[in-house]
Scaffold this active site. Structure first.
Site, PDB file in Angstrom:
ATOM      1  N   CYS A 141      -3.297   8.180 -10.360  1.00 49.02           N
ATOM      2  CA  CYS A 141      -3.061   6.350  -9.632  1.00 49.02           C
ATOM      3  C   CYS A 141      -2.250   5.963 -11.043  1.00 49.02           C
ATOM      4  CB  CYS A 141      -3.970   5.652  -8.950  1.00 49.02           C
ATOM      5  SG  CYS A 141      -3.469   4.558  -7.747  1.00 49.02           S
ATOM      6  N   ASP A 189       0.993   9.494   1.840  1.00 52.43           N
ATOM      7  CA  ASP A 189       1.777   8.240   0.332  1.00 52.43           C
ATOM      8  C   ASP A 189       2.740   7.746   0.333  1.00 52.43           C
ATOM      9  OD1 ASP A 189       1.028   7.289  -2.127  1.00 52.43           O
ATOM     10  OD2 ASP A 189       0.341   9.193  -3.396  1.00 52.43           O
ATOM     11  N   HIS A 221      -2.674   8.879  -0.130  1.00 51.81           N
ATOM     12  CA  HIS A 221      -2.852   7.942  -1.235  1.00 51.81           C
ATOM     13  C   HIS A 221      -4.532   8.724  -1.886  1.00 51.81           C
ATOM     14  CE1 HIS A 221      -1.273   6.424  -4.900  1.00 51.81           C
ATOM     15  NE2 HIS A 221      -2.349   5.674  -5.242  1.00 51.81           N
TER      16      HIS A 221
END
Length: 260
Positions: A141, A189, A221
């Site tokens: 991330c 996502d 995500h």
């Protein structure tokens, strides 16, 4: 951008259970979670660059331990100077305020001018003090941006990168990579949707370097580090993403190749 900036989904997830076995030490003046492989070798190293929950988040520490178990010397630095997001407070965080240092006592931002020197110092220390010969970056991330930023030509760089559900990566950063890249992407996502995955694929195809993009169906995500532990589908994808990382790193960090 080849992925959008971080959003609310970057601040959501579940805590995992386990008993991390690494140590918290200082790399120069930077606190870091460090885990040695069983043979204590530092020849092959990984700098693990975390999501917003930071180096003391148990989920990330357990991943670091799993990578070390495969033979890597793992360093996971504190990227946030005491301002990592707490999972139980994540729903109250405003991303724009946080990334610009609005919650920090020092008002230090979490943008490249603040993050780059931390990553650079750890890479230099791993290469020099710890004699790491081959170095990979693993980014989740938020951390994926910096795994990509340091996979470039230059004196301070990593040799290979693996990133999962990336965020905040500029097109120019991906275009500048100078080594193999693997990406684990979630089907659902908003930060790295289909259009951005396709754009990233086109950029990497044009570079002519080894790359792969694997899509994990049915997950969102954050799945690779903080997915729900009681959801077998999510955990199956998480395990697949970690296996992908281990296979990719093994190919480019532990096997002799003409590319190196």
């Amino acid at each position: 951008m080849t992925s959008y900036s971080s959003g609310k989904c970057c601040f959501q997830g579940k805590r995992h259970e386990g008993s991390p076995s690494g140590d918290i030490i200082k790399i120069r003046n930077i606190e870091a979670y460090v885990k040695y492989p069983e043979n204590a070798s530092t020849e092959s190293g990984i700098i693990l660059l975390t999501d917003v929950f930071g180096h003391r988040f148990i989920n990330s520490q357990l991943i670091a331990d799993e990578l070390a178990a495969k033979g890597y010397f793992v360093v996971m630095p504190n990227l946030f100077a005491g301002d990592a997001v707490a999972l139980d407070e994540a729903d109250t965080i405003d991303f724009a305020k946080w990334i610009n240092g609005g919650y920090s006592d020092t008002k230090q931002s979490h943008l490249p001018p603040a993050i780059d020197p931390i990553v650079e110092a750890c890479i230099v220390e791993m290469r020099t003090k710890y004699s790491v010969k081959k170095l990979g970056a693993v980014g989740y991330c938020f951390g994926s941006k910096y795994a990509i930023r340091f996979l470039k030509a230059g004196a301070v760089r990593v040799d290979v990168a693996y990133v999962a559900h990336p965020s905040f990566i500029d097109k120019a950063e991906l275009e500048a990579v100078a080594g193999p890249v693997a990406i684990s992407a979630a089907e659902k996502d908003e930060i790295f949707p289909y259009a951005k995955r396709r754009e990233s694929e086109e950029i990497l195809e044009g570079l002519g370097l080894p790359f792969e993009i694997t899509i994990y169906g049915g997950v969102e995500h954050g799945f690779a580090v903080r997915g729900a532990p009681n959801d077998r589908g999510v955990q199956f994808a998480k395990e697949g993403a970690l296996s992908q990382a281990i296979r990719w790193l093994g190919e480019f960090l532990q096997m002799p190749r003409a590319l190196q």
